[in-house]
Design a protein around this motif. Sequence first.
Motif, short mmCIF file in Angstrom:
data_model
loop_
_atom_site.label_atom_id
_atom_site.label_comp_id
_atom_site.label_asym_id
_atom_site.label_seq_id
_atom_site.Cartn_x
_atom_site.Cartn_y
_atom_site.Cartn_z
N ASP A 131 -5.59 -1.65 -5.06
CA ASP A 131 -5.00 -2.14 -3.82
C ASP A 131 -6.00 -3.04 -3.10
OD1 ASP A 131 -3.50 -2.61 -1.59
OD2 ASP A 131 -3.28 -0.51 -0.99
N GLU A 132 -5.82 -4.31 -3.21
CA GLU A 132 -6.67 -5.31 -2.56
C GLU A 132 -8.15 -5.06 -2.81
OE1 GLU A 132 -5.89 -6.65 1.34
OE2 GLU A 132 -3.75 -6.23 1.23
N GLN A 184 -7.29 0.66 -0.78
CA GLN A 184 -7.56 -0.52 0.06
C GLN A 184 -8.69 -0.19 1.04
OE1 GLN A 184 -4.11 -2.06 2.11
NE2 GLN A 184 -5.22 -3.78 3.00
N SER A 229 0.83 -1.21 0.00
CA SER A 229 0.00 0.00 0.00
C SER A 229 0.86 1.25 0.00
CB SER A 229 -0.91 0.02 1.23
OG SER A 229 -1.85 -1.02 1.14
MG LIG Z 1 -2.00 -2.74 2.05
#
Ligand SMILES: [Mg+2]
Lengths: 485, 246
Positions: B170-171, B85, B41
Amino acid sequence: MREELKIDNDQATKEMLENEEYKYGFVTDVDQDVFPVGLNENVIREISKRKEEPEWLLKFRLNAYKKWLKMKEPNWAKLKVEKIDYNSMSYFATPKERPESLDDIDPEILETYDKLGIPLEEQKMLEGVAVDAVFDSVSLVTTFKDKLAELGIIFCSFSEAVKDHESLIKKYLGRVIPASDNYFAALNAAVFTDGSFVYVPKGVRCPMELSTYFRINAENTGQFERTLIIADEGSHVSYLEGCTAPKRSTSQLHAACVELLAHDDATIKYSTIQNWYPGDKNGKGGIYNFVTKRGNCVGKNSRISWTQVETGSAVTWKYPSCILTGDNSVGEFYSVALTNNWQQADTGTKMIHLGKNTKSTIVSKGISAGQGQNTYRGLVQVSENAQDARNYTQCDSILIGDKCGAHTFPYIEIKNPSAQLEHEATTSKVGEDQIFYCQQRGMSEEDALSLIVNGFCKEVFKELPFEFAVEAERLLSVSLEGSVG
Amino acid sequence: MLEIKNLHANIEDKKILKGLNLSIGKGEVHSIMGPNGSGKSTLASILAGKEDYEITDGDILFNGESILEMSPEERAQEGIFLAFQYPIEIPGVSNSYFLREALNSIRKSKGEDPLKPVEFIKLAKEKIKHLKMDESLLNRSLNEGFSGGEKKRNEILQMSILNPCMSILDETDSGLDIDALQIVANGVNAHKDANRSFLVITHYQRLLNYIVPDFVHVLVGGVIVKSGDKSLALELESKGYSWLEN
Ligand SMILES: [Mg+2]
Ligand SMILES: Nc1ncnc2c1ncn2[C@@H]1O[C@H](COP(=O)(O)OP(=O)(O)OP(=O)(O)O)[C@@H](O)[C@H]1O
């Protein structure tokens, strides 16, 4: 005469360019009749004489003055204010030519109102909005008056009302805010100059927004507006006031009194967009805005709703209040107060529950930036006889930067155990994460801040008449300029 | 399109990235996997221009030009998009208003006229349909009270409306149910073309069945310790990361 009247256009433009943040800071250079500075009985007699007032009104003023002399300036608010010298300002200023009609208004003044976005000329008038234009101490013109009169609605300057509707004024003046109510109310009662008067007769729903536009122009002059709105049984009216003043390095006083009275089943919606000159970045100059606003829901099922957007003034001291006398009456207060640079605001409301089943709602949004100090001060009072009173209070503050402050002082006095009160309060910082998120989507930091702050104020802005909600959003963005980075 | 050269970055004197190299070509899909706290991240935030980090060495080139001195909004306007995220909430600002402001900021930077509210709503409704999201989400405050999965889907909605050429996810798969995963992947695939590149950060090989990467990189302790094709993700799934750490 006309040749003498000129507007210093170059200066106005220069001033506007110099300080983009406050674009109403220009001066209109008209020939004005201004009283010498100082306050005494003779000044009050002279004001009354100029306005050709009846004897009882002069007495009202003089009584108030006597009381005022014995009163002390309030100092309990969380404000730092330089001592005001009441003898260093003038109490009356008027353009020399008092217009008989729109055609007689000095073109420079008309242009001033054009610049402020409130054209007064017939062909340019805002649709669905009647305007009373108050320039320093006098009302210049009221638009749509005749159209409203067809419905029996009276909308005119206070001075005119004294002449044309004396019995109504005599009956209601000072009934909601007695002359002795507080220091600034007493001062206002003694020296008030102009403002608006509204009377909506039984069962009439006012078909347009009524609004008063207050403009301070003369230097070293206080503005003491007096407004009175009466909504008779079953009537409905929405009223809005707007305020601006030139940029000046010395502070000026604006001490207004606004009284609202709603009879059975009547509704008054009162909105304010206050954008007086706030002073410069270093806290020099700006308007001292000390205002007493109160409404009495005397009738059953009546409703009074205050909505205010306070972005201007160096110092704001005002607590628009509702006395809920009639059973089932409703009081509301929706407020956005923004303080940037060295501005200070101490504002809030009082909800006085007297009748049964009375209900009040308070939503206050305080925004502090720069070195601004923002205080919410509110009282909810439930009397012995106010069975089943309800109040909901929500006070949210948002801080931009770490040199500003937000303070909340809720006072509660309950004498009837059936009362139900709910109180919520939050203080938050504009999150860096929120700003970054917006920037990541392509917005500038300033746009991001104004988006977030406008979102924060949403609940209040939605109470404003539509045309003015847009204006309020714009104003907020402008007032925040320079508060990031 | 994106070239990260020997990137070293600190936060509060703590070294997070320690000489990261990565090159993403036009139209390529790269995936980054790696243990919690390895700096994934952080890398995403640095690419997007978050200021909390100190870049102590290295450079980031986007279309051949260093972007280190560019503000986050300039990067966004150039076409870098980050699906967060943890998407943030903005109370009182409707999702559609936010998106329109964002889109118009980007259009303005390119000298294009702003989209009118009606035009925008038409576009948004079309995109939201593809993502099988409820239209009412457009009128609600941005991300406020959205479920975890709705927030993630909303990020992809924003991507499809803002139309970036370099998307960093991000995820985005975390917290999505199986159907939603499929829908989000479809959304991403619909956006994919020869000029648009992706950097997909994920913990789960599963996502890569739907969004097929050209390259998989493993980030451990602030550097990329291994790169390979999509089979590397399968290998990680069975072996974990420990065999790569030392
Ligand atoms: Mg992360
Ligand atoms: N503001 C901060 N202050 C101190 N340490 C930080 C800060 N932000 C991130 N870190 C640290 O940097 C390291 C990398 O964090 P990062 O969020 O990039 O990891 P990640 O690879 O995305 O992990 P995950 O898989 O859990 O999302 C972590 O050890 C984290 O604690």
